[in-house]
Design a protein around this motif. Sequence first.
Motif, PDB file in Angstrom:
ATOM      1  N   LEU A  42       2.069   1.749  -3.871  1.00 40.82           N
ATOM      2  CA  LEU A  42       0.628   1.588  -3.942  1.00 40.82           C
ATOM      3  C   LEU A  42       0.218   0.338  -3.200  1.00 40.82           C
ATOM      4  O   LEU A  42       0.706  -0.763  -3.483  1.00 40.82           O
ATOM      5  N   VAL A  43      -0.671   0.542  -2.248  1.00 38.52           N
ATOM      6  CA  VAL A  43      -1.289  -0.555  -1.516  1.00 38.52           C
ATOM      7  C   VAL A  43      -2.715  -0.687  -2.033  1.00 38.52           C
ATOM      8  O   VAL A  43      -3.402   0.329  -2.180  1.00 38.52           O
ATOM      9  N   GLY A  97      -6.446  -0.650  -2.529  1.00 38.27           N
ATOM     10  CA  GLY A  97      -7.465   0.040  -1.765  1.00 38.27           C
ATOM     11  C   GLY A  97      -7.056   1.409  -1.288  1.00 38.27           C
ATOM     12  O   GLY A  97      -7.874   2.127  -0.695  1.00 38.27           O
ATOM     13  N   LYS A  98      -5.811   1.779  -1.529  1.00 42.63           N
ATOM     14  CA  LYS A  98      -5.334   3.096  -1.111  1.00 42.63           C
ATOM     15  C   LYS A  98      -4.790   3.849  -2.322  1.00 42.63           C
ATOM     16  O   LYS A  98      -4.567   3.292  -3.376  1.00 42.63           O
ATOM     17  N   GLU A  99      -4.550   5.117  -2.119  1.00 44.30           N
ATOM     18  CA  GLU A  99      -3.962   5.929  -3.188  1.00 44.30           C
ATOM     19  C   GLU A  99      -2.452   5.729  -3.214  1.00 44.30           C
ATOM     20  O   GLU A  99      -1.829   5.410  -2.197  1.00 44.30           O
ATOM     21  N   ARG A 100      -1.888   5.967  -4.397  1.00 44.60           N
ATOM     22  CA  ARG A 100      -0.437   5.883  -4.517  1.00 44.60           C
ATOM     23  C   ARG A 100       0.182   6.955  -3.623  1.00 44.60           C
ATOM     24  O   ARG A 100      -0.254   8.109  -3.624  1.00 44.60           O
ATOM     25  N   GLU A 101       1.203   6.568  -2.867  1.00 42.93           N
ATOM     26  CA  GLU A 101       1.780   7.522  -1.925  1.00 42.93           C
ATOM     27  C   GLU A 101       3.259   7.711  -2.165  1.00 42.93           C
ATOM     28  O   GLU A 101       3.963   6.807  -2.630  1.00 42.93           O
ATOM     29  N   GLU A 105       3.748  -3.341   6.959  1.00 44.56           N
ATOM     30  CA  GLU A 105       3.022  -2.219   6.350  1.00 44.56           C
ATOM     31  C   GLU A 105       3.771  -1.585   5.185  1.00 44.56           C
ATOM     32  O   GLU A 105       3.231  -0.706   4.509  1.00 44.56           O
ATOM     33  N   ALA A 147       3.740  -3.392  -0.680  1.00 51.35           N
ATOM     34  CA  ALA A 147       3.115  -2.550  -1.697  1.00 51.35           C
ATOM     35  C   ALA A 147       3.770  -2.830  -3.044  1.00 51.35           C
ATOM     36  O   ALA A 147       4.789  -3.522  -3.124  1.00 51.35           O
TER      37      ALA A 147
END
Length: 128
Positions: A39-40, A42-46, A89, A92
């Motif tokens: 999880l980053v 502002g983003k969804e868990r990927e 990148e 996370a």
Amino acid sequence: QVQLVESGGGLVQAGGSLRLSCTASGHTFTNYVMGWFRLVPGKEREFVATRSWNGARISYADSVKGRFTISRDNAKSTAYLQMNSLRPEDTAIYYCALSTRGNSISMMLRKIETYDYWGQGTQVTVSS
């Protein structure tokens, strides 16, 4: 109750390596799947990686393929994520997860909703 505890996160320079561990306790499951997500803010868990009980189904996100390796020690109820050639990148919070749906097809093992139990997360920070 089932608990997942991650360890191994930290700060590393770009190009470096880290190994995350996740130990599951309080269960008697067999044929369960272990996965890693991240999880980053502002983003969804990927999805990152997943491995079935016997290793017959292993899957990686395209962004980590060739750099990350998921493994398991079933006797220790522990999953590992070896992360090499880390990039900024990749920064996370990394979560491990356990799914009791051991017979799920590979596509489903990449989905958050397939997993029943989650760890608390461990921070990985990659500096440039």
